[in-house]
Structure formats: structure tokens, C-alpha cells
Design a protein around this motif. Structure first.
Motif, short mmCIF file in Angstrom:
data_model
loop_
_atom_site.label_atom_id
_atom_site.label_comp_id
_atom_site.label_asym_id
_atom_site.label_seq_id
_atom_site.Cartn_x
_atom_site.Cartn_y
_atom_site.Cartn_z
N PHE A 1 0.84 -1.19 0.00
CA PHE A 1 0.00 0.00 0.00
C PHE A 1 0.88 1.24 0.00
CE2 PHE A 1 -3.16 -2.79 2.29
CZ PHE A 1 -4.01 -2.90 1.21
N PRO A 2 0.48 2.27 -0.71
CA PRO A 2 1.29 3.49 -0.74
C PRO A 2 1.28 4.19 0.61
CG PRO A 2 -0.73 3.81 -1.98
CD PRO A 2 -0.69 2.37 -1.58
N LEU A 3 2.35 4.88 0.89
CA LEU A 3 2.48 5.67 2.10
C LEU A 3 2.03 7.09 1.77
CD1 LEU A 3 3.55 5.90 5.00
CD2 LEU A 3 5.76 6.45 4.01
N PHE A 4 1.16 7.63 2.60
CA PHE A 4 0.65 8.99 2.39
C PHE A 4 1.04 9.87 3.57
CE2 PHE A 4 -2.29 6.37 -0.02
CZ PHE A 4 -2.35 7.06 -1.21
N CYS A 5 1.42 11.06 3.26
CA CYS A 5 1.69 12.05 4.29
C CYS A 5 1.24 13.40 3.74
CB CYS A 5 3.17 12.09 4.64
SG CYS A 5 3.54 13.28 5.93
N SER A 6 0.43 14.09 4.50
CA SER A 6 0.00 15.41 4.06
C SER A 6 -0.05 16.34 5.27
CB SER A 6 -1.37 15.35 3.37
OG SER A 6 -2.35 14.91 4.28
N SER A 7 0.05 17.61 5.00
CA SER A 7 -0.03 18.59 6.08
C SER A 7 -0.82 19.79 5.59
CB SER A 7 1.36 19.01 6.55
OG SER A 7 2.03 19.71 5.54
N ALA A 8 -1.42 20.46 6.53
CA ALA A 8 -2.18 21.67 6.22
C ALA A 8 -1.87 22.71 7.29
CB ALA A 8 -3.68 21.38 6.19
N LEU B 1 -6.17 34.36 8.99
CA LEU B 1 -4.74 34.50 9.25
C LEU B 1 -4.11 33.13 9.45
CD1 LEU B 1 -5.00 37.28 11.97
CD2 LEU B 1 -4.40 37.61 9.59
N ALA B 2 -2.92 32.95 8.91
CA ALA B 2 -2.17 31.72 9.17
C ALA B 2 -1.58 31.81 10.58
CB ALA B 2 -1.06 31.56 8.14
N ILE B 3 -1.51 30.66 11.24
CA ILE B 3 -0.91 30.59 12.56
C ILE B 3 0.18 29.52 12.54
CG2 ILE B 3 -2.94 31.46 13.78
CD1 ILE B 3 -3.65 28.58 14.49
N GLY B 4 0.97 29.47 13.57
CA GLY B 4 2.11 28.58 13.62
C GLY B 4 1.80 27.16 14.01
N TYR B 5 0.65 26.66 13.63
CA TYR B 5 0.28 25.27 13.90
C TYR B 5 -0.01 24.60 12.56
CZ TYR B 5 -0.24 26.53 18.79
OH TYR B 5 -0.02 26.96 20.06
N ALA B 6 -0.01 23.28 12.58
CA ALA B 6 -0.32 22.54 11.36
C ALA B 6 -0.94 21.20 11.76
CB ALA B 6 0.93 22.30 10.53
N THR B 7 -1.68 20.63 10.84
CA THR B 7 -2.22 19.29 11.00
C THR B 7 -1.48 18.38 10.04
OG1 THR B 7 -4.41 20.14 11.56
CG2 THR B 7 -4.30 17.88 10.76
N VAL B 8 -1.07 17.21 10.54
CA VAL B 8 -0.33 16.25 9.72
C VAL B 8 -1.06 14.92 9.74
CG1 VAL B 8 1.82 14.93 9.51
CG2 VAL B 8 1.90 17.35 10.11
N CYS B 9 -1.24 14.34 8.57
CA CYS B 9 -1.81 12.99 8.44
C CYS B 9 -0.73 12.11 7.83
CB CYS B 9 -3.04 12.99 7.53
SG CYS B 9 -4.39 13.94 8.19
N TYR B 10 -0.55 10.92 8.40
CA TYR B 10 0.52 10.03 7.95
C TYR B 10 0.01 8.61 8.04
CZ TYR B 10 5.26 8.14 7.61
OH TYR B 10 6.38 7.49 7.20
N GLY B 11 0.11 7.83 6.98
CA GLY B 11 -0.33 6.44 7.05
C GLY B 11 -0.24 5.74 5.71
N ARG B 12 -0.64 4.50 5.71
CA ARG B 12 -0.69 3.68 4.50
C ARG B 12 -2.14 3.39 4.20
NH1 ARG B 12 3.98 1.45 2.57
NH2 ARG B 12 5.72 1.42 4.00
N GLY B 13 -2.44 3.19 2.94
CA GLY B 13 -3.81 2.88 2.61
C GLY B 13 -3.97 2.49 1.16
N GLY B 14 -5.12 1.96 0.90
CA GLY B 14 -5.47 1.59 -0.45
C GLY B 14 -6.97 1.68 -0.62
N ILE B 15 -7.41 1.56 -1.83
CA ILE B 15 -8.84 1.61 -2.11
C ILE B 15 -9.43 0.25 -1.77
CG2 ILE B 15 -10.58 1.87 -3.92
CD1 ILE B 15 -8.59 3.77 -5.29
N VAL B 16 -10.44 0.27 -0.95
CA VAL B 16 -11.12 -0.98 -0.56
C VAL B 16 -12.51 -0.94 -1.16
CG1 VAL B 16 -11.96 -2.34 1.38
CG2 VAL B 16 -9.82 -1.04 1.60
N LYS B 17 -12.82 -1.94 -1.93
CA LYS B 17 -14.14 -2.01 -2.56
C LYS B 17 -15.13 -2.62 -1.56
CE LYS B 17 -12.44 -2.26 -7.20
NZ LYS B 17 -12.78 -2.53 -8.54
#
Length: 92
Positions: free
Chosen positions: A44-51, A72-88
Motif C-alpha cells: 500500500f502506498p504511504l501517504f503524508c499530508s499537512s495543512a 490568518l495563518a498561525i504557527g500550527y499545522a495538521t499532519v496525516c501520515y499512514g498507509r492505505g489503499g482503495i477498498v471495494k
């Protein structure tokens, strides 16, 4: 770094606080789920994103009625990190 990682930015291009958060997210993921490089989940691909964090100083839900907004932007962020795939689903 695993070869199946899709990146839209190099980690070195990210601000130091986001780099630190991504490192911490990876540590927590590895601690919670173990090393998955040796089992079937490694495919499964590894995904990492931040906002970036933001606040609305004025204008919560007023922009679509013609009011003023001031996000306004602030000095915090949200991070998502994990593995996954499409499940039918079984109904497909």
C-alpha cells in the motif's frame, strides 16, 4: 524513504516545524502499527499530508453574504501520515 511515496514537496522545502511534525507522525505510526515493510501492507502506498493552521479574526460565515473576512495563518499545522489503499465494498 520507501520508493512508493508520492511527494509534491521535498521535506527540506517544508518549514522546520512541519518537518518536525511529520517526523513525530512517522514515529507514532511506526509505534502504533509496527514495521509494515515486511508484510502485505507494504504494497500500500504511504501517504503524508499537512495543512497549515489558520484562524478567522473576523468573518466567520460572512464572506458568502458580502461581509468582510480576515483569515490568518498561525504557527500550527495538521499532519496525516499512514498507509492505505482503495477498498471495494461488498456491494460493488
Amino acid at each position: 524513504m520507501p520508493t512508493n511515496v508520492m511527494m509534491h514537496a521535498s521535506p527540506s522545502d517544508l518549514p522546520p516545524n512541519v518537518q518536525s511534525l511529520i517526523g513525530r507522525a512517522k514515529e507514532l505510526f511506526d509505534r502504533s502499527f509496527g514495521n509494515v515493510d515486511d508484510d502485505e501492507r507494504a504494497s500500500f502506498p504511504l501517504f503524508c499530508s499537512s495543512a497549515p493552521g489558520r484562524v478567522n479574526l473576523i468573518g466567520e460565515h460572512t464572506d458568502y453574504t458580502g461581509g468582510y473576512v480576515l483569515p490568518l495563518a498561525i504557527g500550527y499545522a495538521t499532519v496525516c501520515y499512514g498507509r492505505g489503499g482503495i477498498v471495494k465494498s461488498s456491494s460493488d
